[in-house]
Design an enzyme around this catalytic site. Structure first.
Site, short mmCIF file in Angstrom:
data_model
loop_
_atom_site.label_atom_id
_atom_site.label_comp_id
_atom_site.label_asym_id
_atom_site.label_seq_id
_atom_site.Cartn_x
_atom_site.Cartn_y
_atom_site.Cartn_z
CE1 TYR A 299 122.72 -49.74 -55.27
CE2 TYR A 299 123.18 -52.08 -54.86
CZ TYR A 299 122.71 -51.07 -55.69
OH TYR A 299 122.23 -51.38 -56.93
CG ASP B 249 86.85 -64.71 -58.29
OD1 ASP B 249 86.45 -63.67 -58.84
OD2 ASP B 249 88.05 -65.07 -58.26
CD GLU C 98 100.67 -69.93 -54.32
OE1 GLU C 98 100.68 -68.90 -55.02
OE2 GLU C 98 100.86 -71.07 -54.80
CE LYS D 10 92.53 -63.41 -56.84
NZ LYS D 10 92.66 -61.96 -57.18
N1 LIG Z 1 97.27 -62.86 -57.30
C1 LIG Z 1 97.96 -63.89 -56.79
O1 LIG Z 1 98.60 -63.77 -55.77
C2 LIG Z 1 97.92 -65.20 -57.52
C3 LIG Z 1 97.27 -65.28 -58.75
C4 LIG Z 1 97.26 -66.51 -59.45
C5 LIG Z 1 96.62 -66.67 -60.73
O2 LIG Z 1 96.04 -65.69 -61.30
C6 LIG Z 1 96.63 -68.00 -61.34
C7 LIG Z 1 95.98 -68.24 -62.55
C8 LIG Z 1 96.03 -69.54 -63.06
F1 LIG Z 1 95.40 -69.80 -64.21
C9 LIG Z 1 96.69 -70.56 -62.41
C10 LIG Z 1 97.35 -70.31 -61.20
C11 LIG Z 1 97.30 -69.04 -60.68
O3 LIG Z 1 97.94 -68.82 -59.47
C12 LIG Z 1 97.91 -67.61 -58.86
N2 LIG Z 1 98.55 -67.53 -57.67
C13 LIG Z 1 98.56 -66.35 -56.99
N3 LIG Z 1 99.22 -66.32 -55.78
#
Ligand SMILES: NC(=O)c1cc2c(=O)c3cc(F)ccc3oc2nc1N
Length: 332
Positions: free
Chosen positions: A42, A91, A118, A120
């Site tokens: 590279y 939350d 997923e 966070k």
């Molecule tokens: N930190 C994260 O990995 C993460 C954060 C959000 C969001 O903040 C979020 C906020 C919304 F209004 C809608 C979907 C979302 O999806 C999300 N998906 C993620 N994987």
């Protein structure tokens, strides 16, 4: 200095060839995490392109890998208004919170729904705009309506494509974060230089993206995981799970640990699985994001003033203090 082609025509052709090859290698390394060549291959091609661009500056293009190193000193960050609101998530802190969420969703949807789960990622939310495939604007979430224009800084983040695989116009959102190892290395450097250290990778990422010297950002080894499509353009996904795959197909880095769960029991099992695996991941996560998978259900459930009704973020309980102390002893 390598042999620079003598004519502009040769230089133009060679520069294009090198750009395509280098961007492919960079995609493999920074986006797909599957490098196919050694660094020295590279570096040699990069030097060849850099020499041509030095000789023929008019050949420099916005998607050239030489534009990743930054070097601009910004005066500040302009404000950007998000045409599509960037919401935060509600939350949840317990199993009960998650099962209550599922009950509310089933009641509103009138049926059992599937969930896309997923990790966070504990970084900084960003929004990326592309016009005809080219990266034109990057911004922070800010208050959800107005964020900061950090385009120049995000151009130095190697996992953010400067040009998509298709010439489409979309807006996507995700997380910009600093890998754990980069955080440890940065704090070691700062400590040796007598500077304050960052408390955690999230603060280090946020602090890096606030740098006015873009060459500083380029050295911070930031990365990204994209997870939302705000403006679909010609994208066709009808579910969150498919949208993540489509984001990956057009050139974005997405997190591979996602899981499609048929019910809340499977969601809870996923939460427990990654609570266990959390410390082995090369990046910080502070919980799990649970989203109804079908976009039709998301449209039906909509948003409250501050957050989507169709998603919840399960936050892991804070780790016991001694665990953190052990980690610090290890880094020193
Ligand atoms: N930190 C994260 O990995 C993460 C954060 C959000 C969001 O903040 C979020 C906020 C919304 F209004 C809608 C979907 C979302 O999806 C999300 N998906 C993620 N994987």
């Amino acid at each position: 200095m390598t042999q620079v082609p003598i004519t502009l025509a040769e230089a133009t052709e060679k520069a294009k060839e090198l750009r395509i090859q280098l961007n492919q290698y960079s995609h493999e390394y920074y986006v797909a995490d599957k490098p196919t060549v050694e660094d020295y291959v590279y570096d040699r091609l990069y030097q060849e392109l850099s020499d041509i661009e030095t000789e023929y500056p008019d050949l420099i293009t916005s998607d050239s890998p030489t534009q990743r190193v930054g070097g601009k000193i910004l005066q500040g960050f302009e404000k950007v208004t998000h045409e599509v609101q960037m919401y935060s998530l509600n939350d949840g802190f317990s199993k009960e919170d998650i099962y209550d969420f599922d009950e509310r969703v089933q009641k509103l949807a009138g049926k059992q729904v599937g969930y896309c789960c997923e990790l966070k990622i504990d970084g900084l939310a960003i929004s990326l705009k592309y016009e005809n495939g080219k990266f034109v604007q990057g911004a922070t979430r800010g208050d959800g309506t107005v964020g900061e224009n950090i385009t120049e800084n995000l151009k130095t983040v190697k996992s953010i494509p400067l040009e998509l695989k298709k010439p489409i116009s979309v807006e996507v959102r995700g997380e910009c974060y600093m890998p754990k190892q980069s955080f440890v290395n940065l704090n070691k450097e700062r400590e040796e230089a007598g500077q304050d250290v960052f408390a955690n990778p999230r603060n280090a990422a946020a602090g890096s993206l606030r740098q006015l010297d873009t060459s500083m950002v380029a050295k911070r080894n930031l990365s990204t995981f994209l997870y939302t499509v705000a403006d679909f353009g010609p994208m066709t996904a009808q579910t969150q799970f498919d949208a993540l795959n489509e984001l990956s197909e057009i050139g974005f880095r997405t997190n591979p640990e996602k899981k499609l769960c048929q019910n809340i029991d499977e969601v809870w099992a996923y939460i427990e699985e990654y609570h266990e695996k959390r410390s082995e991941l090369p990046y910080e996560i502070d919980g799990i994001v649970i989203k109804t998978n079908e976009f039709t259900i998301q449209d039906e459930l909509g948003f409250t003033v501050k957050a989507p009704r169709w998603a919840i973020a399960y936050k892991f309980p804070p780790e016991e203090a001694q665990t953190v102390v052990e980690e610090i002893e290890w880094t020193i």
